[in-house]
Design a protein around this motif. Structure first.
Motif, PDB file in Angstrom:
ATOM      1  N   CYS A  38      26.217  51.045  40.553  1.00  0.00           N
ATOM      2  CA  CYS A  38      27.553  51.095  39.728  1.00  0.00           C
ATOM      3  C   CYS A  38      27.889  52.561  39.645  1.00  0.00           C
ATOM      4  O   CYS A  38      27.219  53.375  39.694  1.00  0.00           O
ATOM      5  CB  CYS A  38      26.532  50.212  38.275  1.00  0.00           C
ATOM      6  SG  CYS A  38      25.244  49.278  38.265  1.00  0.00           S
ATOM      7  N   VAL A  85      30.126  49.331  34.357  1.00  0.00           N
ATOM      8  CA  VAL A  85      28.740  48.411  34.271  1.00  0.00           C
ATOM      9  C   VAL A  85      28.182  47.906  32.595  1.00  0.00           C
ATOM     10  O   VAL A  85      27.802  48.985  32.271  1.00  0.00           O
ATOM     11  CB  VAL A  85      27.862  48.315  35.981  1.00  0.00           C
ATOM     12  CG1 VAL A  85      27.260  46.723  36.005  1.00  0.00           C
ATOM     13  CG2 VAL A  85      29.055  47.862  37.125  1.00  0.00           C
ATOM     14  N   ALA A 384      31.871  43.980  34.852  1.00  0.00           N
ATOM     15  CA  ALA A 384      32.692  45.849  35.262  1.00  0.00           C
ATOM     16  C   ALA A 384      33.822  46.109  34.738  1.00  0.00           C
ATOM     17  O   ALA A 384      35.179  44.891  34.699  1.00  0.00           O
ATOM     18  CB  ALA A 384      32.681  45.870  36.672  1.00  0.00           C
TER      19      ALA A 384
END
Length: 419
Positions: A38, A85, A384
């Motif tokens: 992420c 995210v 996301a």
């Protein structure tokens, strides 16, 4: 049994059509480890924003979350290093069976076909869990079960089945002879597999100043639901209906568009959630040609639009627990995040609105042990987005990646890249 069989056949047919035509579907869970890299992580559990975090997943569950974690050798890697995210979004008030053609007299098998498409659109918009509050023919119960079995794509569903709604005259304040029948209705819903009970304490917008059930009757519903370990959601626009439902112990007030100071105080004392559904009247009014409403109903929606935002601001400022629910109806499926935008317009910070659509929504449903945040032990449900939703909440309306239970539902993260 015949109705449920028709429903099952219709949903299966729709699923096969979607899969054969190349519609978005989930890949099977991996038997090994998956590492998700992420760029920025909003875990939904704390106020921290993590950079360069790694989420480790085993099958459908999260096993660890950490900054700068080492990716295990042999793990499948999903690179979301350029994205933010967040936990999968949760809508606590949907109607997956609603669509433009519905006139209240179609067969459940037909409704099921539309419901399947609505469920897919909802998932692909980043909503990995919903609470569906009202559906005829038990279509939402069948849809939930088929999604859980992996037959069709869609969010996790806490389903109510048919709501409790009265066409009788407004009840008196005296003990009602309907108590036994109300308890029986709740029992039937529980036996059918309902996850939540929905009751109309007052009519819909433009339905008149009536109380459909008094406090004693709603309490009977709440008590019987509690016997089955179920919560109750109460549709209530009018002030006295809101107060009756809160005093009776419902978990949430849906809409709550006419709050006064006493109602607000009661909601705070009982920790009753307000699900404001502010965007909905705007959606209806923007699509007048698609809904067969009469002029009084349109006027009621105009009045509702003007009242809901100030009403929400008042409740929020006082400290009422506010949770996201879009009341997604025809044409709104897949645009559920517009409600989150309107919660920010009405005074929530983006961080508050995100929590209202993740962990707080999970708590209202009673599923915060499994969804609502990115934590070890919970389902691997997350999304996301390209930008920073803490600065621009509308980023949640442009979801690029969705994972539900360790399965990728949609991946647009590499769209536009040169290969």
């Amino acid at each position: 049994m015949k109705i449920r069989t028709l429903t099952l056949i219709a949903i299966l047919a729709a699923a096969n059509l979607a899969l054969s035509s190349g519609a978005a579907s989930s890949s099977r869970p991996q038997t090994g480890m998956t590492a998700v890299i992420c760029g920025t992580l909003i875990d939904g559990h704390s106020d921290r924003v993590l950079k360069d975090a790694v989420i480790l997943i085993k099958n459908d569950r999260i096993i660890s979350v950490g900054e700068h974690s080492i990716v295990p050798p042999g793990a499948r890697v999903i690179d979301l290093g350029k994205f933010t995210v967040l936990p999968g979004l949760i809508d606590t008030h949907t109607h997956l069976t609603y669509h433009y053609d519905q006139r209240g007299n179609e067969r459940p098998a037909v409704t099921a076909i539309y419901a399947t498409e609505n469920a897919r659109l909802t998932l692909e918009a980043g909503f990995t869990t919903v609470r569906n509050l009202g559906a005829g023919g038990r279509v939402d119960l069948d849809l939930r079960d088929l999604i859980n079995r992996g037959v069709v794509a869609g969010p996790r569903i806490a389903a109510s089945g048919e709501p409790i709604i009265s066409n009788d005259a407004a009840p008196t304040e005296q003990p009602s002879p309907r108590l036994a029948s109300l308890r029986e209705f709740v029992d039937r819903q529980a036996e059918a597999g309902a996850d939540v009970i929905k009751v109309f304490a007052t009519p819909g917008a433009g339905g008149g100043d009536k109380l459909l059930y008094n406090e004693e009757e709603i309490r009977a519903i709440v008590d019987e639901a509690a016997r089955h370990h179920l919560k109750v959601a109460a549709h209530a626009h009018l002030t006295r209906g809101i107060k009756a439902a809160v005093r009776a112990g419902v978990a949430s007030i849906e809409h709550g568009s006419m709050l006064d100071d006493e109602a607000i105080k009661l909601m705070i004392e009982h920790h009753t959630a307000l699900v404001p559904t502010m965007y909905l009247p705007n959606h209806y009014l923007a699509h007048r040609d698609r809904f067969p409403f009469d002029e009084p109903r349109w006027q009621a929606l105009e009045d509702l639009r003007g009242r809901m935002m100030p009403n929400f601001r008042k409740a929020l400022a006082a400290g009422v627990w506010c949770v996201m629910g879009s009341d997604a109806v025809a044409g709104l499926h897949g645009q559920n995040a517009k409600e989150i935008e309107w919660m920010v317009k009405a005074g929530m910070t983006p961080a508050q609105a995100i929590r209202a659509a993740t962990l707080d929504a999970a708590k209202l449903i009673g599923w915060d042990d499994r969804v609502g945040s990115i934590e070890p032990g919970k389902f691997a449900d997350f999304i996301a987005v390209q930008g920073d939703p803490l600065k621009d909440i509308t980023e949640l309306e442009r979801v690029k990646f969705v994972m539900k239970g360790g399965q990728v539902a949609i991946d647009l993260s590499r769209a536009g890249e040169k290969h």
